[in-house]
Scaffold this motif. Structure first.
Motif, PDB file in Angstrom:
ATOM      1  N   ILE A 205       0.681  -1.144   0.163  1.00  0.00           N
ATOM      2  CA  ILE A 205       0.095   0.158   0.108  1.00  0.00           C
ATOM      3  C   ILE A 205       0.946   1.396  -0.003  1.00  0.00           C
ATOM      4  N   VAL A 206       1.925   1.141   0.874  1.00  0.00           N
ATOM      5  CA  VAL A 206       2.766   2.427   0.853  1.00  0.00           C
ATOM      6  C   VAL A 206       3.556   2.560  -0.395  1.00  0.00           C
ATOM      7  N   ALA A 207       3.923   1.511  -1.081  1.00  0.00           N
ATOM      8  CA  ALA A 207       4.779   1.469  -1.838  1.00  0.00           C
ATOM      9  C   ALA A 207       4.048   2.261  -3.239  1.00  0.00           C
ATOM     10  N   VAL A 208       2.642   1.585  -3.441  1.00  0.00           N
ATOM     11  CA  VAL A 208       1.655   2.318  -4.430  1.00  0.00           C
ATOM     12  C   VAL A 208       1.804   3.586  -4.223  1.00  0.00           C
ATOM     13  N   SER A 209       1.276   4.264  -2.941  1.00  0.00           N
ATOM     14  CA  SER A 209       1.059   5.646  -2.616  1.00  0.00           C
ATOM     15  C   SER A 209       2.256   6.492  -2.852  1.00  0.00           C
ATOM     16  N   THR A 210       3.434   5.886  -2.636  1.00  0.00           N
ATOM     17  CA  THR A 210       4.905   6.708  -3.029  1.00  0.00           C
ATOM     18  C   THR A 210       5.195   6.728  -4.302  1.00  0.00           C
ATOM     19  N   VAL A 211       5.146   5.838  -5.010  1.00  0.00           N
ATOM     20  CA  VAL A 211       5.361   5.779  -6.304  1.00  0.00           C
ATOM     21  C   VAL A 211       4.548   6.705  -7.131  1.00  0.00           C
ATOM     22  N   ALA A 212       3.241   6.449  -6.759  1.00  0.00           N
ATOM     23  CA  ALA A 212       2.137   7.611  -7.493  1.00  0.00           C
ATOM     24  C   ALA A 212       2.361   8.791  -7.250  1.00  0.00           C
ATOM     25  N   GLY A 213       2.706   9.216  -6.014  1.00  0.00           N
ATOM     26  CA  GLY A 213       2.731  10.519  -5.580  1.00  0.00           C
ATOM     27  C   GLY A 213       4.255  11.030  -6.171  1.00  0.00           C
ATOM     28  N   ILE A 214       5.217  10.361  -6.233  1.00  0.00           N
ATOM     29  CA  ILE A 214       6.345  10.891  -6.926  1.00  0.00           C
ATOM     30  C   ILE A 214       6.265  11.287  -8.375  1.00  0.00           C
ATOM     31  N   ALA A 215       5.727  10.183  -8.867  1.00  0.00           N
ATOM     32  CA  ALA A 215       5.413  10.322 -10.153  1.00  0.00           C
ATOM     33  C   ALA A 215       4.586  11.611 -10.848  1.00  0.00           C
ATOM     34  N   LEU A 216       3.435  11.706  -9.937  1.00  0.00           N
ATOM     35  CA  LEU A 216       2.584  12.943 -10.048  1.00  0.00           C
ATOM     36  C   LEU A 216       3.338  14.371  -9.891  1.00  0.00           C
ATOM     37  N   SER A 217       4.068  14.189  -8.843  1.00  0.00           N
ATOM     38  CA  SER A 217       5.044  15.137  -8.355  1.00  0.00           C
ATOM     39  C   SER A 217       5.719  15.915  -9.481  1.00  0.00           C
ATOM     40  N   LEU A 218       6.561  15.022 -10.147  1.00  0.00           N
ATOM     41  CA  LEU A 218       7.482  15.393 -11.119  1.00  0.00           C
ATOM     42  C   LEU A 218       6.790  16.181 -12.198  1.00  0.00           C
ATOM     43  N   GLY A 219       5.540  15.762 -12.419  1.00  0.00           N
ATOM     44  CA  GLY A 219       4.761  16.753 -13.267  1.00  0.00           C
ATOM     45  C   GLY A 219       4.489  17.993 -13.192  1.00  0.00           C
ATOM     46  N   TYR A 220       4.651  18.381 -11.810  1.00  0.00           N
ATOM     47  CA  TYR A 220       4.628  19.767 -11.474  1.00  0.00           C
ATOM     48  C   TYR A 220       5.653  20.292 -10.961  1.00  0.00           C
ATOM     49  N   ALA A 221       7.161  19.804 -11.318  1.00  0.00           N
ATOM     50  CA  ALA A 221       8.313  20.342 -10.829  1.00  0.00           C
ATOM     51  C   ALA A 221       8.573  21.552 -11.367  1.00  0.00           C
ATOM     52  N   LYS A 222       8.161  21.835 -12.766  1.00  0.00           N
ATOM     53  CA  LYS A 222       8.586  22.945 -13.568  1.00  0.00           C
ATOM     54  C   LYS A 222       7.613  24.271 -12.770  1.00  0.00           C
ATOM     55  N   ALA A 223       6.453  23.931 -12.595  1.00  0.00           N
ATOM     56  CA  ALA A 223       5.343  24.826 -12.173  1.00  0.00           C
ATOM     57  C   ALA A 223       5.987  25.303 -10.706  1.00  0.00           C
ATOM     58  N   LEU A 224       6.327  24.382 -10.016  1.00  0.00           N
ATOM     59  CA  LEU A 224       6.737  24.537  -8.690  1.00  0.00           C
ATOM     60  C   LEU A 224       8.175  25.578  -8.562  1.00  0.00           C
ATOM     61  N   ASN A 225       8.866  25.427  -9.448  1.00  0.00           N
ATOM     62  CA  ASN A 225      10.013  26.424  -9.788  1.00  0.00           C
ATOM     63  C   ASN A 225       9.471  27.735  -9.976  1.00  0.00           C
ATOM     64  N   ALA A 226       8.628  27.824 -10.864  1.00  0.00           N
ATOM     65  CA  ALA A 226       7.969  29.075 -11.243  1.00  0.00           C
ATOM     66  C   ALA A 226       7.274  29.822  -9.913  1.00  0.00           C
ATOM     67  N   LEU A 227       6.720  28.896  -9.065  1.00  0.00           N
ATOM     68  CA  LEU A 227       6.061  29.344  -8.002  1.00  0.00           C
ATOM     69  C   LEU A 227       7.158  29.930  -6.922  1.00  0.00           C
ATOM     70  N   MET A 228       8.099  29.495  -6.832  1.00  0.00           N
ATOM     71  CA  MET A 228       9.488  29.890  -5.951  1.00  0.00           C
ATOM     72  C   MET A 228       9.606  31.379  -6.383  1.00  0.00           C
ATOM     73  N   LEU A 229       9.330  31.948  -7.526  1.00  0.00           N
ATOM     74  CA  LEU A 229       9.573  33.195  -7.774  1.00  0.00           C
ATOM     75  C   LEU A 229       8.498  34.378  -7.046  1.00  0.00           C
ATOM     76  N   GLY A 230       7.308  33.549  -6.672  1.00  0.00           N
ATOM     77  CA  GLY A 230       6.182  34.239  -6.146  1.00  0.00           C
ATOM     78  C   GLY A 230       4.847  33.976  -7.066  1.00  0.00           C
ATOM     79  N   GLU A 231       3.659  34.312  -6.384  1.00  0.00           N
ATOM     80  CA  GLU A 231       2.632  33.815  -7.165  1.00  0.00           C
ATOM     81  C   GLU A 231       2.007  34.686  -8.235  1.00  0.00           C
ATOM     82  N   THR A 232       2.438  35.929  -8.126  1.00  0.00           N
ATOM     83  CA  THR A 232       1.887  36.780  -9.359  1.00  0.00           C
ATOM     84  C   THR A 232       2.977  36.478 -10.624  1.00  0.00           C
TER      85      THR A 232
END
Length: 348
Positions: A205-232
């Motif tokens: 159960i933990v393996a599935v949730s962790t792998v799925a979470g990491i895979a989904l997170s990678l899809g938002y990595a660039k957006a998170l980099n942009a968010l570090m500049l500020g929301e505006t």
């Protein structure tokens, strides 16, 4: 990007898994570990000896559960720090862990009183479901309280985290008070963090949730980099910040709640790991997410080994070890953040 670090961390993870599989109340030589793994992979006859059964049914799932839990907590820390744009944030500080603990304590005590077709259908997922609900509610509340005038204030974040953690801890304490002795004891040890209940079911159960979470997170990595500049600024770059924040909070809560529902509360892994990686290489979330998963698994495996050795043949609570090691790092980061608060950027 960061291939050298990935290979190095990957090799160190394999070493930590092998060493951790050997260490415990019963020490298993490396040649027998390799032999038992060969038997398991080849699908041969059932384990012939007590030692082989111990390794395949207790030691191996525990080692893998520890690795997946460490990866989930570390990646969660990286996501939270990017979302809040602050390096002192981790799942324990923003209420995710304590909220998940409250939800799990509710199931421990009241689970037998829950009725309905959905309860029967949930089965082994009932505990993770309530932990997810508790962790999600606590994290959302902390974020809403700390988001003053569209910007997360560090002081308000810490105060909101303290208040929500205290509220969740009070609820968990209430269930401990009304619980019967076996239930209360389970809640106490579970709140200290333990991997002693590892089996192939909860490891999966933990393996599935962790792998799925990491895979989904990678899809938002660039957006998170942009968010570090500020929301505006991120909005100018085409990032839908409101949607991004909701999805990151959902992914974070999903990973942490499932892991917490199985192993209990383990603090500061999500704080320490991303900070170490920023010092070593980069604050780029494309690097941090993968590297945090690897380093988190490594560090928690070494902590688990230490927990099994300190008071052998008994077991020391792993959550106590991570708290003792992580608290000084948190204080250092808090002092550093206070000194640099006027400089703007990531540490503001």
């Amino acid at each position: 990007m960061g291939n050298r670090y990935y290979w190095g961390l990957g090799a160190l993870l394999l070493v930590s898994l092998l060493v951790s599989a050997r260490v415990g109340a019963v020490s298993i030589p490396y040649d027998r570990i390799l032999l038992y793994l060969k038997h398991a992979v080849s699908g041969g006859n059932a384990a012939a000896s007590i030692e082989e059964r111990l390794f395949l049914q207790i030691r191996l799932p525990r080692v893998l559960l520890c690795a997946f839990t460490g990866a989930a907590l570390a990646v969660s820390g990286a996501l939270m720090q990017a979302l809040f744009r602050n390096p002192i944030v981790e799942p324990g500080l923003v209420g995710t862990s304590s909220g998940a603990a409250f939800g799990a304590a509710f199931v421990f005590v009241m689970g037998k009183n829950l009725t309905g077709a959905w309860v029967d259908a949930a089965g082994p997922f009932l505990l993770p479901l309530f932990a997810f609900a508790g962790g999600g509610a606590a994290t959302w509340l902390v974020y809403r309280l700390s988001n003053v005038f569209g910007k997360v204030n560090v002081n308000t974040l810490l105060l909101a985290g303290i208040a929500v953690n205290a509220l969740a801890a009070g609820g968990t304490g209430f269930f401990s008070y009304i619980a019967r002795d076996p239930q209360a004891r389970s809640i106490v040890f579970w709140n200290l963090g333990t991997l002693s209940g590892a089996d192939w079911s909860n490891t999966g159960i933990v393996a599935v949730s962790t792998v799925a979470g990491i895979a989904l997170s990678l899809g938002y990595a660039k957006a998170l980099n942009a968010l570090m500049l500020g929301e505006t600024e991120a909005g100018y770059l085409g990032v839908r910040t409101t949607r991004l924040k909701g999805r990151i909070l959902l992914i974070n809560t999903f990973m942490v709640a499932v892991a917490t529902s199985v192993v209990g509360v383990i603090a500061f892994v999500g704080l320490v790991v991303p900070h170490i990686l920023r010092l070593l290489k980069s604050a780029d979330n494309r690097f941090l997410i993968i590297a945090s998963a690897l380093l988190g698994a490594i560090l928690l495996n070494f902590a688990d080994m230490l927990a099994r050795v300190i008071v052998a043949p008994s077991e020391f609570p792993i959550g106590v070890l991570t708290a003792v090691a992580g608290a000084p790092v948190f204080l250092y980061l808090l002092i550093r953040a206070g000194r640099r608060q006027q400089e703007g950027g990531f540490y503001a």
